[in-house]
Structure formats: C-alpha cells, structure tokens
Design an enzyme around this catalytic site. Structure first.
Site, PDB file in Angstrom:
ATOM      1  N   ARG A 163       0.837  -1.202   0.000  1.00 50.77           N
ATOM      2  CA  ARG A 163       0.000   0.000   0.000  1.00 50.77           C
ATOM      3  C   ARG A 163       0.873   1.254   0.000  1.00 50.77           C
ATOM      4  O   ARG A 163       1.749   1.412   0.867  1.00 50.77           O
ATOM      5  CB  ARG A 163      -0.904  -0.023   1.248  1.00 50.77           C
ATOM      6  CG  ARG A 163      -1.738   1.214   1.448  1.00 50.77           C
ATOM      7  CD  ARG A 163      -2.844   1.298   0.427  1.00 50.77           C
ATOM      8  NE  ARG A 163      -3.754   2.402   0.705  1.00 50.77           N
ATOM      9  CZ  ARG A 163      -4.693   2.795  -0.139  1.00 50.77           C
ATOM     10  NH1 ARG A 163      -4.842   2.168  -1.301  1.00 50.77           N
ATOM     11  NH2 ARG A 163      -5.487   3.798   0.177  1.00 50.77           N
TER      12      ARG A 163
ATOM     13  N   GLU B  27     -13.456 -21.372  27.160  1.00 51.36           N
ATOM     14  CA  GLU B  27     -12.637 -22.184  28.085  1.00 51.36           C
ATOM     15  C   GLU B  27     -12.101 -21.338  29.244  1.00 51.36           C
ATOM     16  O   GLU B  27     -10.976 -21.533  29.709  1.00 51.36           O
ATOM     17  CB  GLU B  27     -11.520 -22.921  27.343  1.00 51.36           C
ATOM     18  CG  GLU B  27     -12.118 -23.920  26.353  1.00 51.36           C
ATOM     19  CD  GLU B  27     -11.151 -24.972  25.888  1.00 51.36           C
ATOM     20  OE1 GLU B  27     -10.273 -25.363  26.667  1.00 51.36           O
ATOM     21  OE2 GLU B  27     -11.296 -25.409  24.743  1.00 51.36           O
TER      22      GLU B  27
ATOM     23  N   GLN C  52      -6.214  -1.674  11.590  1.00 45.49           N
ATOM     24  CA  GLN C  52      -5.758  -0.281  11.518  1.00 45.49           C
ATOM     25  C   GLN C  52      -4.775  -0.097  10.358  1.00 45.49           C
ATOM     26  O   GLN C  52      -4.836   0.888   9.632  1.00 45.49           O
ATOM     27  CB  GLN C  52      -5.091   0.106  12.858  1.00 45.49           C
ATOM     28  CG  GLN C  52      -4.899   1.580  13.054  1.00 45.49           C
ATOM     29  CD  GLN C  52      -6.216   2.347  13.151  1.00 45.49           C
ATOM     30  OE1 GLN C  52      -7.258   1.760  13.462  1.00 45.49           O
ATOM     31  NE2 GLN C  52      -6.185   3.616  12.845  1.00 45.49           N
TER      32      GLN C  52
HETATM   33  C1  LIG Z   1     -18.119 -19.752  20.574  1.00 45.99           C
HETATM   34  C2  LIG Z   1     -18.190 -20.372  21.954  1.00 45.99           C
HETATM   35  C3  LIG Z   1     -17.914 -21.730  22.089  1.00 45.99           C
HETATM   36  C4  LIG Z   1     -18.024 -22.342  23.355  1.00 45.99           C
HETATM   37  N1  LIG Z   1     -17.843 -23.700  23.461  1.00 45.99           N
HETATM   38  C5  LIG Z   1     -18.095 -24.300  24.653  1.00 45.99           C
HETATM   39  C6  LIG Z   1     -18.074 -25.736  24.742  1.00 45.99           C
HETATM   40  O1  LIG Z   1     -17.816 -26.453  23.770  1.00 45.99           O
HETATM   41  N2  LIG Z   1     -18.382 -26.296  25.942  1.00 45.99           N
HETATM   42  C7  LIG Z   1     -18.684 -25.558  27.042  1.00 45.99           C
HETATM   43  O2  LIG Z   1     -18.956 -26.137  28.085  1.00 45.99           O
HETATM   44  N3  LIG Z   1     -18.702 -24.193  26.980  1.00 45.99           N
HETATM   45  C8  LIG Z   1     -18.434 -23.555  25.814  1.00 45.99           C
HETATM   46  N4  LIG Z   1     -18.479 -22.173  25.728  1.00 45.99           N
HETATM   47  C9  LIG Z   1     -18.829 -21.398  26.926  1.00 45.99           C
HETATM   48  C10 LIG Z   1     -17.690 -20.577  27.502  1.00 45.99           C
HETATM   49  O3  LIG Z   1     -16.757 -21.425  28.121  1.00 45.99           O
HETATM   50  C11 LIG Z   1     -18.317 -19.544  28.461  1.00 45.99           C
HETATM   51  O4  LIG Z   1     -18.986 -18.588  27.650  1.00 45.99           O
HETATM   52  C12 LIG Z   1     -17.295 -18.885  29.341  1.00 45.99           C
HETATM   53  O5  LIG Z   1     -16.762 -19.790  30.276  1.00 45.99           O
HETATM   54  C13 LIG Z   1     -17.886 -17.668  30.105  1.00 45.99           C
HETATM   55  O6  LIG Z   1     -19.095 -17.988  30.709  1.00 45.99           O
HETATM   56  P1  LIG Z   1     -20.366 -17.020  30.505  1.00 45.99           P
HETATM   57  O7  LIG Z   1     -20.515 -16.812  29.046  1.00 45.99           O
HETATM   58  O8  LIG Z   1     -21.511 -17.600  31.231  1.00 45.99           O
HETATM   59  O9  LIG Z   1     -19.941 -15.649  31.156  1.00 45.99           O
HETATM   60  P2  LIG Z   1     -20.051 -15.230  32.766  1.00 45.99           P
HETATM   61  O10 LIG Z   1     -19.503 -16.336  33.537  1.00 45.99           O
HETATM   62  O11 LIG Z   1     -21.485 -14.845  32.960  1.00 45.99           O
HETATM   63  O12 LIG Z   1     -19.138 -13.982  32.784  1.00 45.99           O
HETATM   64  C14 LIG Z   1     -19.564 -12.651  32.471  1.00 45.99           C
HETATM   65  C15 LIG Z   1     -18.414 -11.706  32.796  1.00 45.99           C
HETATM   66  O13 LIG Z   1     -18.160 -11.727  34.215  1.00 45.99           O
HETATM   67  C16 LIG Z   1     -16.803 -12.039  34.458  1.00 45.99           C
HETATM   68  N5  LIG Z   1     -16.664 -12.833  35.688  1.00 45.99           N
HETATM   69  C17 LIG Z   1     -17.381 -13.935  36.067  1.00 45.99           C
HETATM   70  N6  LIG Z   1     -16.951 -14.383  37.246  1.00 45.99           N
HETATM   71  C18 LIG Z   1     -15.929 -13.571  37.624  1.00 45.99           C
HETATM   72  C19 LIG Z   1     -15.051 -13.517  38.755  1.00 45.99           C
HETATM   73  N7  LIG Z   1     -15.123 -14.410  39.742  1.00 45.99           N
HETATM   74  N8  LIG Z   1     -14.123 -12.538  38.809  1.00 45.99           N
HETATM   75  C20 LIG Z   1     -14.033 -11.608  37.818  1.00 45.99           C
HETATM   76  N9  LIG Z   1     -14.825 -11.605  36.736  1.00 45.99           N
HETATM   77  C21 LIG Z   1     -15.750 -12.579  36.627  1.00 45.99           C
HETATM   78  C22 LIG Z   1     -16.354 -12.837  33.218  1.00 45.99           C
HETATM   79  O14 LIG Z   1     -14.957 -12.804  33.084  1.00 45.99           O
HETATM   80  C23 LIG Z   1     -17.093 -12.093  32.124  1.00 45.99           C
HETATM   81  O15 LIG Z   1     -16.396 -10.934  31.786  1.00 45.99           O
HETATM   82  C24 LIG Z   1     -18.347 -21.553  24.493  1.00 45.99           C
HETATM   83  C25 LIG Z   1     -18.581 -20.170  24.341  1.00 45.99           C
HETATM   84  C26 LIG Z   1     -18.523 -19.590  23.092  1.00 45.99           C
HETATM   85  C27 LIG Z   1     -18.846 -18.111  22.961  1.00 45.99           C
END
Ligand SMILES: Cc1cc2nc3c(=O)[nH]c(=O)nc-3n(C[C@H](O)[C@H](O)[C@H](O)COP(=O)(O)OP(=O)(O)OC[C@H]3O[C@@H](n4cnc5c(N)ncnc54)[C@H](O)[C@@H]3O)c2cc1C
Length: 389
Positions: free
Chosen positions: A278, A373, A346
């Site tokens: 670029r 995870e 960017q």
């Molecule tokens: C594309 C995708 C694929 C996935 N595949 C799988 C799978 O194959 N199997 C499976 O079992 N799961 C899977 N997951 C689930 C994934 O592991 C969870 O989304 C993840 O562990 C977070 O859980 P939650 O989404 O409920 O968020 P929450 O637990 O509700 O968290 C929300 C926010 O609060 C924060 N938080 C929570 N507790 C605390 C703490 N104690 N201290 C500080 N901050 C905190 C988190 O960091 C986050 O920012 C997948 C998710 C996605 C998006």
C-alpha cells in the site's frame, strides 16, 4: 526444573522432525481445503462437516490419541503446531479442531475405561464421529461448579434433566461428554461426567447461536428431558466430574492459546504484506515509523505468546502440572490475538473494515479466545491463586 520458581532450566528451541512435518501438512491442507471457502462458510455460518472428515484421515482429529486407539499418537508440541497453522488461515476451523481434540476426545482418553476408550476413541480420532463437550449452562459459565443440570440415579440408570449452552458441535456432534450434577449444589464432588450418544431418547440439540465470529464453528444448546442413560456411560467415578473437567481444561487452554497464536500470526502476515504494497505519500506505508513500530510490537508480542504456549505444551508432555502455565499462555495469547488483529485492521485502513480483506474476520474471531474455556478474568483468578498460595 527449578521447583521454587517453576521455571525451566533449559528449553530446547529446535523444531523436531514431527513438528516440521505436521506444520507443513497442516499448512498445505489449510491453504488448499480451507482458504478458498473461508468467507462463504463465515457468511452462511456453515459448519463444514466434510472438511472435518478429511482432517480425520490426516490424523488432525486425533492428534493426542495413541495409535492403538486409531489416533496420530503425537504430543502437545505437534498439536499446538497443527492448531496454529489451521487458525492462521481460519480461526473457526481451529476452534472446532481444538474442541474436538482437547475437550470431548481428551476427556474420554484421560478418564474413560478401557472399554469406553475402545468404543469411542477410534471413531473420534478419525472424525467418523464429531465430539462435543458440555460444561457451561445458561446461568453458570465462569461459575460452572454451580451447574443445575441434574442426573438422578434410578437403579442402573441415571435420568438427566436440564440444558447446556454455548456447546461447540451441540447440533452436529455424534457424541457428547457432559458434566452434570449428581450431588449437592456447592459440592465440588457433586458432579459427574457422562458420555452420551446422539439419538439417545430425551437428548436433543436446541438453539444454534448466531455469532460475531467463529461462525464456521457450530455453537448450540444441548437439552436433556428425562434422558435415561445406563451407568456404564459414566466416565470415571460418580462425583469426579468437576475435577475431571478442570484437568481437561488445563490441556484445553493450551489449545485456545494455540488458536489465539494462529489468529495473531494470520492477522500479522496479512498486515505485513499489505504495509509493503500500500502506497501513500508516494511510498509504502511500511516506511512510516507509525506503521513499522506497530509491526515491531505485533511481532514481539506474537513471539512472547509463542514461547508461553510451547512452554505449557512442553510441561504437559512431561506430565507436569500446567494449571498456571496453561492459564498464563491462554490469557496472554488471547489478549495478544485481539490486540494484533485490531492493529492489523488499523494498518489496512478503510479496506481493513471491509470483507474484501481477511483482517476483519481475524478481528471478529480473535475475541472468542478471551472468552471460551474460561474468560481472561478467570485465567487471572487461576494464576493469582497459584502465585498467592
Ligand atoms: C463460541 C463459543 C464456544 C463455546 N464452546 C463451549 C463448549 O464447547 N463447551 C462448554 O462447556 N462451553 C463452551 N463455551 C462457553 C464458555 O466457556 C463460556 O462462555 C465462558 O466460560 C464464560 O461464561 P459465561 O458466558 O456464562 O460468562 P459469565 O460467567 O457470565 O461472565 C460474564 C463476565 O463476568 C466475568 N466474571 C465472572 N466471574 C468472575 C469472577 N469471579 N471474577 C471476575 N470476573 C468474573 C467474566 O470474566 C465475564 O467478563 C463456548 C462459548 C462460546 C462463545
């Protein structure tokens, strides 16, 4: 190893013959079989099952599975290398390869009986069957130990009710390992893992998620409605499920680190090439220090992420505890993937914001690495607990 600091005294940086072989095989395969379809699969959210079958014939779906169970019989260094090369081209395919190998297959490999291993591993390692792994529930993600999906004992059977969500291959998976409650809420020994086959009455897939990124990797709910399964489907002992899941995640997080590393490398490769092509102000934009310093920062962070990831893999290969090291690798590499993809957009300027160039997809895909995870915050919990104990 220095047991006080946990640091290695020596590190062998030489690539092994196996590592070179799997890197070149995974790179050729990704360029040939994945690259031409990336945006089509992404836009249609297609989970390309035939592709995974092909990867099965190459050993990419059973990298860690010993040859006696039909796998490639390789270690974590080769596994990381394969995921990096695939994710460098398409993170969503890298995510599915990681979930299949590290979660479902590895849970059975680590905790299944000989009979369960002989029954499931050859099918999973060759991708005759696609695997899923269910820990997360709608109301318990980070706080998975508070799960509500319950299995109630009824003679030689367990009856499962509840739902798991965000499960990779929740719809297309032929078999799922699920961790469910068999004891009291709040008891870390009140959960048990079961292996459940598609078609089992009372076991079905629910909603498929419409996602920001990782769109060729299927994510869906698993629903249990009076699902009756024989006790022979239990993995290990009753009450061991949560502890097993944490051990499985120790390895799984290395694969998410590899996924982030591949995405960061792919975004960097594209940005480097573009910066030389670029022209603005009658010269390549790479001539501007504002751009070349970005490239220097990106390359340095990628190398640091690579060292953390391979180090965790090396420890895992040697059977050492990796909870802290895999959390560090996952935390750092995920955040680097997001930063590098952001800078790559960017560097591409307005073109980076379009779907004509690959960096917008790396940017969308990268974000998953800081969530799946265990979020970055949860990795910091694991690391801080380990260094404060
Ligand atoms: C594309 C995708 C694929 C996935 N595949 C799988 C799978 O194959 N199997 C499976 O079992 N799961 C899977 N997951 C689930 C994934 O592991 C969870 O989304 C993840 O562990 C977070 O859980 P939650 O989404 O409920 O968020 P929450 O637990 O509700 O968290 C929300 C926010 O609060 C924060 N938080 C929570 N507790 C605390 C703490 N104690 N201290 C500080 N901050 C905190 C988190 O960091 C986050 O920012 C997948 C998710 C996605 C998006």
């Amino acid at each position: 190893m220095n047991t006080e600091t946990g640091l290695l005294n020596t590190i062998d940086f030489a690539e092994s013959e196996n590592q070179q072989m799997i890197a070149s095989m995974a790179r050729d395969f990704s360029n040939r079989e994945i690259r031409p379809h990336i945006m089509d699969w992404d836009e249609r959210q297609e989970f390309p099952i035939p592709l995974f079958k092909k990867m099965g014939t190459l050993g990419l779906m059973g990298v860690l599975v010993p040859e006696e169970y039909g796998g490639a019989g390789l270690g974590y260094i080769e596994y990381i290398t394969a995921i990096v090369e695939i994710s460098r081209v398409d993170g969503s395919i890298g995510l599915s390869v990681a979930a299949h190998n590290s979660l479902c297959t590895n849970h059975i490999l680590q905790f299944g009986s000989e009979e369960q291993k002989r029954k499931y591993l050859p099918k999973l390692a060759t991708a005759e069957w696609i695997g899923a792994w269910g820990l997360t529930e709608p109301n318990t993600g980070s706080d998975a130990g508070n799960m509500r999906t319950v299995a109630v004992k009824d003679g030689d059977y367990f009856v499962i009710n509840g739902a798991k969500n965000f499960i990779t291959h929740g719809k297309s998976g032929d078999v799922a390992v699920v961790i469910v409650r068999t004891g009291e809420v709040g008891d870390s020994h009140g959960m048990t893992a079961f292996v459940i086959e598609k078609g089992t009455p009372g076991f079905s897939a629910g909603k498929k998620e419409n996602k920001l990124g990782m769109r060729a990797s299927e994510t869906a709910e698993l629903i249990f409605s009076d699902c009756r399964i024989h006790k022979s489907q239990m993995l290990g002992n009753q009450g061991d499920g949560f502890v097993q899941a944490l051990k499985v995640l120790d390895g799984g997080r290395i694969s998410i680190a590899a996924l982030g590393l591949g995405i960061a490398q792919g975004a960097f490769d594209a940005a480097l090439k573009y910066s030389k092509e670029r022209h603005q102000f009658n010269q390549p934009i790479a001539n501007f220090q504002g751009i070349s310093f970005k490239l220097a920062d990106m390359a340095t962070k990628i190398e640091a992420a690579r060292l953390l990831t391979y180090r965790a893999g090396d420890l895992k290969n040697r059977g050492l505890s990796v909870s802290r090291e895999s959390a560090m690798a996952k935390l750092y590499t995920s955040e680097v993937a997001v930063e590098v993809a952001n800078e790559a957009v960017q560097i591409f300027g307005g073109y980076g914001y379009t779907k004509d160039f690959p960096v917008e997809k790396f940017y969308r895909d990268a974000k998953l690495c800081t969530i799946g995870e265990g979020t970055s915050e949860i990795q910091k919990l694991v690391i801080s607990r380990s260094i404060l104990k």
